[in-house]
Design a protein around this motif. Sequence first.
Motif, PDB file in Angstrom:
ATOM      1  N   ALA A 138      65.723  39.474  17.974  1.00 44.55           N
ATOM      2  CA  ALA A 138      67.142  39.113  17.869  1.00 44.55           C
ATOM      3  C   ALA A 138      67.601  39.246  16.424  1.00 44.55           C
ATOM      4  CB  ALA A 138      67.350  37.688  18.369  1.00 44.55           C
ATOM      5  N   PRO A 139      68.823  39.753  16.204  1.00 41.53           N
ATOM      6  CA  PRO A 139      69.313  39.937  14.827  1.00 41.53           C
ATOM      7  C   PRO A 139      69.206  38.686  13.967  1.00 41.53           C
ATOM      8  CG  PRO A 139      70.767  41.043  16.371  1.00 41.53           C
ATOM      9  CD  PRO A 139      69.778  40.274  17.203  1.00 41.53           C
ATOM     10  N   ARG A 140      69.460  37.514  14.564  1.00 37.78           N
ATOM     11  CA  ARG A 140      69.429  36.285  13.769  1.00 37.78           C
ATOM     12  C   ARG A 140      68.007  35.921  13.318  1.00 37.78           C
ATOM     13  NH1 ARG A 140      67.860  31.493  16.056  1.00 37.78           N
ATOM     14  NH2 ARG A 140      67.212  31.593  18.246  1.00 37.78           N
ATOM     15  N   LEU A 141      66.998  36.561  13.953  1.00 38.02           N
ATOM     16  CA  LEU A 141      65.608  36.239  13.630  1.00 38.02           C
ATOM     17  C   LEU A 141      64.941  37.274  12.735  1.00 38.02           C
ATOM     18  CD1 LEU A 141      64.372  35.106  17.175  1.00 38.02           C
ATOM     19  CD2 LEU A 141      65.228  33.667  15.308  1.00 38.02           C
ATOM     20  N   ARG A 191      65.358  38.271   9.580  1.00 36.44           N
ATOM     21  CA  ARG A 191      64.946  37.867   8.230  1.00 36.44           C
ATOM     22  C   ARG A 191      63.744  36.930   8.276  1.00 36.44           C
ATOM     23  NH1 ARG A 191      66.822  34.539   3.844  1.00 36.44           N
ATOM     24  NH2 ARG A 191      68.355  33.506   5.178  1.00 36.44           N
ATOM     25  N   ARG A 206      61.535  36.877  10.631  1.00 38.85           N
ATOM     26  CA  ARG A 206      60.380  37.674  11.081  1.00 38.85           C
ATOM     27  C   ARG A 206      59.823  38.529   9.954  1.00 38.85           C
ATOM     28  NH1 ARG A 206      56.544  39.678  12.119  1.00 38.85           N
ATOM     29  NH2 ARG A 206      55.710  40.621  14.034  1.00 38.85           N
ATOM     30  N   THR A 218      63.633  29.367  20.096  1.00 44.22           N
ATOM     31  CA  THR A 218      63.624  30.778  19.703  1.00 44.22           C
ATOM     32  C   THR A 218      63.511  31.648  20.944  1.00 44.22           C
ATOM     33  OG1 THR A 218      62.611  32.390  18.197  1.00 44.22           O
ATOM     34  CG2 THR A 218      61.118  30.966  19.438  1.00 44.22           C
ATOM     35  N   TYR A 234      59.419  30.961   9.656  1.00 44.01           N
ATOM     36  CA  TYR A 234      60.691  30.241   9.550  1.00 44.01           C
ATOM     37  C   TYR A 234      61.269  30.422   8.138  1.00 44.01           C
ATOM     38  CZ  TYR A 234      57.933  26.663   7.114  1.00 44.01           C
ATOM     39  OH  TYR A 234      57.107  26.007   6.229  1.00 44.01           O
ATOM     40  N   ASP A 246      66.334  27.217   6.228  1.00 47.02           N
ATOM     41  CA  ASP A 246      66.775  26.932   7.600  1.00 47.02           C
ATOM     42  C   ASP A 246      65.554  26.935   8.512  1.00 47.02           C
ATOM     43  OD1 ASP A 246      68.038  26.609   9.998  1.00 47.02           O
ATOM     44  OD2 ASP A 246      68.944  28.613  10.047  1.00 47.02           O
ATOM     45  N   THR A 300      65.423  28.251  12.183  1.00 46.47           N
ATOM     46  CA  THR A 300      65.464  29.675  12.524  1.00 46.47           C
ATOM     47  C   THR A 300      64.032  30.176  12.491  1.00 46.47           C
ATOM     48  OG1 THR A 300      67.690  29.966  11.604  1.00 46.47           O
ATOM     49  CG2 THR A 300      66.336  31.937  11.851  1.00 46.47           C
TER      50      THR A 300
END
Length: 263
Positions: free
Chosen positions: A172-175, A177, A179, A223, A245, A249, A252
Amino acid sequence: MIRIIVTAIWLLLSAWLLIWVGEGLFGVDQRSSILPFRGEDTLGAPIFIGVAWGLILTFGGTMGALIPRKRMRGETHLGVGRIVEVSRTGLTVNDVPQYDLFVRVAAADGTEFISRLRMLLDPVEQGAVEPGIPLPIRYSLADHDSVEIADMNDASVREAMLDWRIQRGLIAPRLVRARRSGLQAPASVLSIRPTGVRREGQIELELRLLVAPEGQQSWEADTTVFVYPEALARVQVGSPVWARYLREDPHTVAMTIEREDAA
């Protein structure tokens, strides 16, 4: 070249033995033969040829398996290969069976092709080469039949595999960074729910994780992750996994099944 010569000799010996057996079973005049090294009272040649035939059958394939693959010609690229078929060749070396792995390689330019990998796999390694499992593949632009499994200990290979997952929407795009550069910590699966979404042969799961960095207070985080069906047994309630993580944040969180060494 050596493999071709050995194969040619084995075929010639096979033909000689077939004719010898045929003449013995169906020949009218047993005193004459079209074969060289065959006389009325001569048994040495058939015995010698039979032994040579068996030795080549037993060890010729082994020798061929131990001959290194030809070096890949020209420029090479990294791609991701998915195993589509695994079959035994019938050869074993030191009790380790040889397998042919047919892989569908997604090339860097977006095209796909199927190639074959031949390798020895012990029983422990066989579980890692089931159909559907992805492998990092290094291939030659000049010859798609010339491929090899890339070394996942190489940071550039790990990065290429990660890029492939991001490009295909498997992270997912929000994850992204978290990852790529998030802090890593052990975690446990608290809950799991399939979303029904499938992509690239993988299924999406919604997870709640208990993230427990060493020496710090643990916390829960939600997640999503795409996994192959073959890996579901490793992502069940209570399963130990790994979390990445963001320091700023910590909720995330991107999940990985295996610990990833620092590049």
